[in-house]
Design an enzyme around this catalytic site. Structure first.
Site, mmCIF file in Angstrom:
data_model
loop_
_atom_site.group_PDB
_atom_site.id
_atom_site.type_symbol
_atom_site.label_atom_id
_atom_site.label_comp_id
_atom_site.label_asym_id
_atom_site.label_seq_id
_atom_site.Cartn_x
_atom_site.Cartn_y
_atom_site.Cartn_z
ATOM 1 N N SER A 37 0.841 -1.186 0.000
ATOM 2 C CA SER A 37 0.000 0.000 0.000
ATOM 3 C C SER A 37 0.885 1.248 0.000
ATOM 4 O O SER A 37 1.674 1.437 -0.920
ATOM 5 C CB SER A 37 -0.954 -0.042 1.193
ATOM 6 O OG SER A 37 -1.988 0.895 1.039
ATOM 7 N N ASP B 274 -9.689 -3.738 -5.532
ATOM 8 C CA ASP B 274 -9.099 -2.854 -4.530
ATOM 9 C C ASP B 274 -9.677 -1.445 -4.661
ATOM 10 O O ASP B 274 -9.659 -0.842 -5.735
ATOM 11 C CB ASP B 274 -7.576 -2.817 -4.718
ATOM 12 C CG ASP B 274 -6.845 -2.210 -3.534
ATOM 13 O OD1 ASP B 274 -7.476 -1.479 -2.748
ATOM 14 O OD2 ASP B 274 -5.633 -2.462 -3.403
ATOM 15 N N HIS C 173 -8.019 -4.918 -1.389
ATOM 16 C CA HIS C 173 -6.780 -4.405 -0.834
ATOM 17 C C HIS C 173 -6.084 -5.400 0.089
ATOM 18 O O HIS C 173 -4.859 -5.439 0.150
ATOM 19 C CB HIS C 173 -7.077 -3.110 -0.070
ATOM 20 C CG HIS C 173 -5.868 -2.279 0.206
ATOM 21 N ND1 HIS C 173 -5.125 -1.697 -0.797
ATOM 22 C CD2 HIS C 173 -5.257 -1.921 1.379
ATOM 23 C CE1 HIS C 173 -4.113 -1.009 -0.259
ATOM 24 N NE2 HIS C 173 -4.174 -1.137 1.041
#
Length: 696
Positions: free
Chosen positions: A548, A634, A667
């Site tokens: 991330s 995501d 995610h």
């Protein structure tokens, strides 16, 4: 496929502040483009073939994780009112099962549990396996039992895009009511009589911005909007105080916050403001009912004139009048506060480590102490307001997650459970260390390290160096069963606690954001150099990993110091940062401007982000081997960012690059535990192979 897929090039010019940038792969952002999904599929097929020689190792690693895990297990029950609540897992099932058990009157200690054995008399509240059915993905957004223990509010996501459908279950019958609310976000709160349920919805940019009140037994279209936040910088949250006296509504940007409270016994009333927002002032609120020697009050954790936060009290009828309870200490970052009937527990950070402080009226404050040099301690589930015990989690790089109950009157700790590690795990076989790197500006950067005691310190060992460095999120030491497969093959595992995180307080965070973001990257490179200089590894055997915002870190170091690493693993990486932050229609963008800067309106912010954004700075240079992992659904880092990055890397000759996109997840990757173990085995096999470690 003997060669990597080649993404077609369709030039698109992005022009801001006099800077024209040609993006050949902007088309990948269009999921409906007929070439997008086939390209991602081709990348997956290529990655599978390029790593086919690791199939046996992946299976071995999966089996190692599985053999070390107590598959049929049960959490330590936590008390709330007349019930003990816990969750358990069963061998062969992907998801947890949430249960409750009636409590015996007068008993404070949780019931004795036996591994693999359901508690006699348990009631199954929610079986996630039954919810999932044949779906490939399941995530819960809400799990909230009403104050009277009659109803459960829960929400489900079957795609990984964090859009949840909210439902209500009657716990007396075990059946769901007709109530169904689509497209909700995280966060719920019950009224005192459980006739009303508060929840959140998001705007088009996936920002939680509205609080709604739902009357149980009525259609969702009749719900009432209670609060709306128009400022696009602010996210909204909702929850019920532990005392169950107030519904708390919090609106927060990255630098400013504002709280409203609503009497839980009067759910139709207007929320009441605690203190009006002021730029740069952050605060959160908890409630404490009147005690024998004190009035009812609010507890306010805030940073008004206190960089590392201070704890104050406020009268119920004058909530903006804050009186200090814990004065500001520049060496101690106050992180959170939990209020109970007779005590207050503060979660804090000091000297780069987490801690807990117990406040008891009329007695000196007590800081809980722990023996290891590197560890993490944090609050666990503590739903009961009328309690004399505080449940906490303790772990380190060598100590499995341990659940303790702390006697709030004496500070005595009672171990309730330690995460089982099957197969003869002995923590004495491993050592953990704290190293310090020196950044280019002279700042000392902490590094947490773990290895087997027999691992050589002559530079010959392979090493995995992990980093994040954003949002004041601290990557504190944690135990991992999957990591043992690396350590037992001679790996060193290290965490670089770089600026942008919160490990050393608010200043540590501020020094790694906005126009000081480059510190995050140079700190990590300094940490990489330090583990080599100290003999932990060599550059030829050093692998970096982050996800991330930590994936942005991976992309930045790949451009800035590719020679320092043998390979890089980037999980759902935020690598096309400038393009995304320039587009306020995308999820998260406007709320992110206070973290990264506003390149849309500020030429200086544009130029600064342009100088480090990984996608914009790809050039024809030798790159380390790269494994890039993405999720098609995501919402936080859209799939096209890693896909574009890989395509551009390939175009400049970086062919030792692999892209793997989870086509049915978001995610956080796969949701089921067995699927998650296989994902861990996939990445771990790549790391072992590329670092030249023994595969047996």
């Amino acid at each position: 496929m003997t060669t990597p897929p080649v993404a077609k090039r369709i030039p698109f010019t992005r022009s801001f502040h006099g800077d024209d940038v040609v993006d050949d792969y902007a088309w990948l952002a269009d999921r409906e483009n007929p070439d997008t999904i086939p390209y991602l599929t081709a990348e997956n097929e290529y990655t599978e073939q390029a790593t086919a020689h690791l199939a046996g190792l992946r299976e071995t690693l999966f089996d190692e994780i599985k053999r070390r895990t107590q598959e049929t297990d049960l959490s330590v029950p936590s008390r709330k009112g007349g019930w003990w609540h816990y969750s358990r897992t069963e061998e062969g099932k992907q998801y947890g099962i949430h249960c409750r058990l009636r409590a015996e009157p007068g008993r404070s200690a949780p019931p004795e549990t036996v591994e693999g054995t359901p508690l006699p008399g348990e009631e199954v509240v929610l079986d996630e396996n039954a919810l999932a059915g044949d779906e490939a993905f399941l995530a819960l957004g809400a799990y909230d039992i009403s104050p009277d223990d009659r109803l459960l509010a829960y929400s489900t996501d079957f795609a990984g895009d964090e859009r949840f459908t909210l439902r209500i279950r009657d716990l007396e019958t075990g059946k769901d009511l007709a109530d169904e609310v689509p497209n909700t976000s995280y966060g719920t709160a019950w009224s005192a009589d459980a006739t009303e349920l508060f929840y959140l919805t998001v705007d088009d940019a996936w920002r939680p911005h509205r609080v709604w009140r739902h009357t149980v037994g009525t259609p969702a279209e009749n719900d009432t909007m209670v609060f709306e936040e128009p400022d696009e910088r602010f996210w909204v949250g909702v929850g019920l105080a532990r005392s169950e006296a107030y519904v708390i509504i919090q609106a927060s940007s990255k630098t400013t916050s504002e709280v409203r409270v609503l009497d839980a016994t009067a759910p139709n009333a207007e929320p009441r403001l605690i203190a009006a927002r002021r730029d740069g002032v952050e605060y959160s609120v908890d409630h404490q009912a009147a005690g024998p020697n004190r009035p009812e009050r609010f507890l306010v954790l805030h940073n008004d004139g206190a960089e590392n936060f201070t704890l104050a009290t406020a009268p119920i009828d004058a909530p903006a009048d804050w009186a200090p309870l814990i004065p500001h200490d520049p060496a101690v970052r106050l992180a959170d506060v939990d209020a109970f009937a007779g005590h207050v527990v503060v979660h804090l950070r000091k000297d780069g480590l987490t801690g807990l402080r117990v406040l008891t009226e009329g007695e000196p404050d007590r800081d809980l102490t722990f023996p290891e040099a590197v560890y993490t301690v944090e609050p666990a589930s503590n739903p009961d307001y009328e309690t004399t015990l505080f449940r906490l989690h303790y772990t380190s790089l060598v100590t499995p997650d341990s659940v303790y109950d702390c006697d709030l009157a004496t500070g005595e700790l009672t171990l309730r459970k330690q995460q089982p590690v099957l197969g003869g795990y002995d923590p004495e076989d491993y050592e953990q260390f704290r190293e310090w790197a020196t950044a280019p500006d002279g700042t000392k950067v902490p590094i947490s390290i773990v290895a087997r005691k027999d691992t050589p310190r002559d530079g010959s060992a392979p090493c995995l160096l992990y980093g994040y460095g954003a949002y004041e999120i601290s990557i504190d030491p944690w135990f991992s069963v999957a990591r043992l497969s690396l350590l037992d093959r001679g790996f060193v595992f290290a965490v670089a606690h770089v600026r942008g995180g919160g490990e050393l307080g608010r200043r540590w965070y501020d020094d790694g954001k906005l126009l000081r973001k480059q510190n995050t990257f140079t700190d990590f490179i300094a940490a990489a150099q330090r583990v080599v200089e100290a003999g932990w590894t060599s550059t030829e055997r050093l692998v970096a990993r982050g996800g991330s915002a930590g994936g942005l870190l991976m992309g930045a170091i790949a451009n800035m110091a590719p020679e320092a690493f043998r390979a890089i693993v980037a999980d759902v990486p935020f690598v096309d940062a400038l393009t995304s932050i320039l587009d306020p229609s995308l999820p998260l963008t406007v709320t992110e401007w206070e973290e990264w800067g506003d390149p849309l309106h500020d030429p200086e912010a544009y130029a600064y982000i342009r100088s480090y954004a990984p996608y914009d700075n790809v050039e024809a240079r030798p790159y380390p081997a790269l494994l890039v992992l993405a999720g098609l659904n995501d919402t936080r880092v859209l799939y096209h960012e890693p896909a574009k990055w890989v395509a551009k890397l390939r175009a400049v000759g970086a062919n030792d690059v692999l892209l793997r996109t989870e086509m049915g997840a978001g995610h956080s990757g796969p949701s089921g535990r067995y699927d998650a173990w296989r994902e861990a085995a996939f990445a771990t096999a790549f790391i072992i192979d590329v670092a030249g470690a023994a595969q047996a």
